[in-house]
Design an enzyme around this catalytic site. Structure first.
Site, PDB file in Angstrom:
ATOM      1  N   LYS A 128      41.417  37.866  36.871  1.00 27.20           N
ATOM      2  CA  LYS A 128      42.239  38.202  38.037  1.00 27.20           C
ATOM      3  C   LYS A 128      43.510  37.370  38.090  1.00 27.20           C
ATOM      4  O   LYS A 128      44.535  37.833  38.568  1.00 27.20           O
ATOM      5  CB  LYS A 128      41.440  38.079  39.340  1.00 27.20           C
ATOM      6  CG  LYS A 128      40.390  39.180  39.459  1.00 27.20           C
ATOM      7  CD  LYS A 128      39.993  39.473  40.892  1.00 27.20           C
ATOM      8  CE  LYS A 128      39.032  40.652  40.949  1.00 27.20           C
ATOM      9  NZ  LYS A 128      38.404  40.841  42.249  1.00 27.20           N
ATOM     10  N   LYS A 132      35.383  51.764  32.105  1.00 29.03           N
ATOM     11  CA  LYS A 132      34.650  52.021  33.338  1.00 29.03           C
ATOM     12  C   LYS A 132      35.482  52.809  34.353  1.00 29.03           C
ATOM     13  O   LYS A 132      36.681  52.568  34.457  1.00 29.03           O
ATOM     14  CB  LYS A 132      34.285  50.645  33.927  1.00 29.03           C
ATOM     15  CG  LYS A 132      33.133  50.632  34.859  1.00 29.03           C
ATOM     16  CD  LYS A 132      32.767  49.214  35.263  1.00 29.03           C
ATOM     17  CE  LYS A 132      33.406  48.809  36.570  1.00 29.03           C
ATOM     18  NZ  LYS A 132      32.761  47.688  37.253  1.00 29.03           N
ATOM     19  N   LYS A 166      38.257  52.067  40.798  1.00 29.81           N
ATOM     20  CA  LYS A 166      39.121  52.399  41.945  1.00 29.81           C
ATOM     21  C   LYS A 166      40.584  52.166  41.627  1.00 29.81           C
ATOM     22  O   LYS A 166      41.462  52.820  42.167  1.00 29.81           O
ATOM     23  CB  LYS A 166      38.790  51.458  43.115  1.00 29.81           C
ATOM     24  CG  LYS A 166      37.598  51.787  43.924  1.00 29.81           C
ATOM     25  CD  LYS A 166      37.396  50.667  44.956  1.00 29.81           C
ATOM     26  CE  LYS A 166      35.986  50.647  45.497  1.00 29.81           C
ATOM     27  NZ  LYS A 166      35.592  49.329  46.011  1.00 29.81           N
TER      28      LYS A 166
HETATM   29  P1  AMP Z   1      33.813  47.220  42.648  1.00 28.63           P
HETATM   30  O1  AMP Z   1      34.390  48.513  43.071  1.00 28.63           O
HETATM   31  O2  AMP Z   1      34.215  46.857  41.253  1.00 28.63           O
HETATM   32  O3  AMP Z   1      33.963  46.126  43.656  1.00 28.63           O
HETATM   33  O4  AMP Z   1      32.231  47.440  42.507  1.00 28.63           O
HETATM   34  C1  AMP Z   1      31.341  47.583  43.583  1.00 28.63           C
HETATM   35  C2  AMP Z   1      29.958  47.934  43.032  1.00 28.63           C
HETATM   36  O5  AMP Z   1      29.996  49.212  42.346  1.00 28.63           O
HETATM   37  C3  AMP Z   1      29.426  46.935  41.999  1.00 28.63           C
HETATM   38  O6  AMP Z   1      28.022  46.803  42.173  1.00 28.63           O
HETATM   39  C4  AMP Z   1      29.737  47.580  40.675  1.00 28.63           C
HETATM   40  O7  AMP Z   1      28.878  47.178  39.660  1.00 28.63           O
HETATM   41  C5  AMP Z   1      29.563  49.067  40.996  1.00 28.63           C
HETATM   42  N1  AMP Z   1      30.451  49.882  40.130  1.00 28.63           N
HETATM   43  C6  AMP Z   1      31.810  49.884  40.168  1.00 28.63           C
HETATM   44  N2  AMP Z   1      32.307  50.762  39.269  1.00 28.63           N
HETATM   45  C7  AMP Z   1      31.229  51.312  38.629  1.00 28.63           C
HETATM   46  C8  AMP Z   1      31.089  52.281  37.577  1.00 28.63           C
HETATM   47  N3  AMP Z   1      32.119  52.870  37.014  1.00 28.63           N
HETATM   48  N4  AMP Z   1      29.842  52.606  37.178  1.00 28.63           N
HETATM   49  C9  AMP Z   1      28.776  52.014  37.768  1.00 28.63           C
HETATM   50  N5  AMP Z   1      28.836  51.115  38.749  1.00 28.63           N
HETATM   51  C10 AMP Z   1      30.046  50.747  39.184  1.00 28.63           C
END
Ligand code: AMP
Ligand code: TRP
Length: 335
Positions: free
Chosen positions: A117, A199, A202
């Site tokens: 980050k 992956k 967002k």
């Molecule tokens: P984040 O949006 O990165 O803060 O992720 C929030 C939660 O969603 C975390 O538990 C991540 O591991 C899960 N997560 C985010 N993106 C993915 C993805 N593409 N596939 C599976 N899990 C995800």
């Protein structure tokens, strides 16, 4: 929802950084919903964590409310689970400071998320970004959580939490339970529809790469239609077929069909038919989420009431541990 039960405690947080993607949903939040009967679940919107990256204050406020509504819309039931906004419980900030003072510069410097980050935002390498894992340790330890469902990117922070808790327990006496990671068998890892080797995220600048869980069905169908696949014509889960593997993973997570069943279902059919089926299954899965969300966002009083209820319960539970920790470190408690 009684704390006295012998159920194990599950705790997790999600940052209010925008509408959840299909990846957040299939990889995390849908799984959270399924845990609610077996465990005592505490889920929160990590708004304090979101401050480590600059966003417009108005936007943060709106996204926090929206994220809270999204959790409920995805089936997190406030009568079964504790759902709250992190900053509504002051214990997080207080415990965060205690954890800061138990964390070493060296160990925080080794956190890969901090390194990533700070590279991504070189103009805002704030102290919060650096001590973020200490705040997260406090979040978890305050509630004596047994299990913490987290994605791979957070396992280092969880390890850190255990290290800090062990250090505290050793220095001041046992008060913290050591949490373990919870890695659901069925948690799907969803990849970008445009670059299936990375992956679904967002923050992807290409809107076609990501399905938002509030996308209109037409938009969802179009995104699947233009998903990157390969030049073969076989719906089979195999190395090198990243695009098809991803679509099969999504289809399987939604329909509960196995990869073999999916291959059999689409034998002799083209990718067009398969993509259409995946799109339809996803639309069907997300329809109630979108409807629930719309209803919740139109009922401000209900949302406010649930937030207040969550904040009160979270404060009550967390204060028990916070008071113990303050006593142990020698803070003079108010009489
Ligand atoms: P984040 O949006 O990165 O803060 O992720 C929030 C939660 O969603 C975390 O538990 C991540 O591991 C899960 N997560 C985010 N993106 C993915 C993805 N593409 N596939 C599976 N899990 C995800
Ligand atoms: N750091 C987590 C993330 O970015 C969110 C989070 C904050 C969290 N506190 C937590 C997750 C405690 C689990 C437990 O995804």
């Amino acid at each position: 929802m009684a704390e006295e039960t012998q159920k194990k405690i599950i705790l997790s947080g999600i940052q209010p950084t925008g509408v959840f993607t299909l990846g957040n949903y299939l990889g995390a939040v849908k799984g959270w919903k399924d845990l609610q009967d077996e465990y005592l679940c505490y889920y929160f919107i990590a708004d304090l964590h979101s401050m480590t990256i600059h966003i417009d204050p108005q936007k943060r406020r709106a996204q926090t409310r929206q994220a809270f509504a999204l959790l409920l819309a995805c089936g997190i039931d406030p009568d079964k689970s504790l759902v709250f906004v992190q900053s509504h419980n002051k214990a997080h900030a207080e415990m965060g400071w205690i954890m800061d003072c138990c964390s070493q510069f060296g160990e925080l410097s080794r956190m890969t998320q901090f390194k990533d980050k700070s590279q991504k935002h070189p103009d805002n390498i704030n102290a919060g970004l650096f001590t973020y894992p200490a705040l997260m340790a406090g979040d978890i330890l305050l509630y004596q959580a047994d299990y913490v469902p987290v994605g791979a990117d957070q396992t280092q922070h969880l390890e850190f939490t255990r290290d800090v808790a062990t250090r505290f327990n050793h220095t001041y006496g046992e008060i913290f339970k050591l949490p373990e990671g919870y890695y659901p068998k069925a948690g799907a890892r969803v990849m970008s529809l445009q670059d299936p080797t990375s992956k679904m995220s967002k923050s992807d600048p290409n809107p076609k790469a990501t399905i938002s869980i509030l996308d209109d069905p037409k938009v969802i169908m179009n995104k699947f239609k233009s998903a990157v696949t390969d030049s073969e014509a076989e719906v089979a889960f195999r190395e090198g077929k990243d695009g098809i593997n991803n679509l099969m993973t999504i289809y399987s997570a939604v329909t509960k069909k196995t990869m073999d069943e999916i291959t059999a279902e689409f034998a002799g059919k083209g990718y067009g038919d398969f993509k259409k089926a995946v799109g339809e299954a996803v639309c069907e899965e997300l329809r109630p989420v979108r409807e629930n969300f719309d209803r919740l966002m139109n009922d401000r009083a209900y949302l406010d009431e649930q937030m207040k209820k969550g904040a009160e319960r979270a404060t009550y539970i967390a204060n028990k541990t916070l008071t113990k920790a303050k006593k142990r470190v020698g803070l003079l408690l108010e009489s």
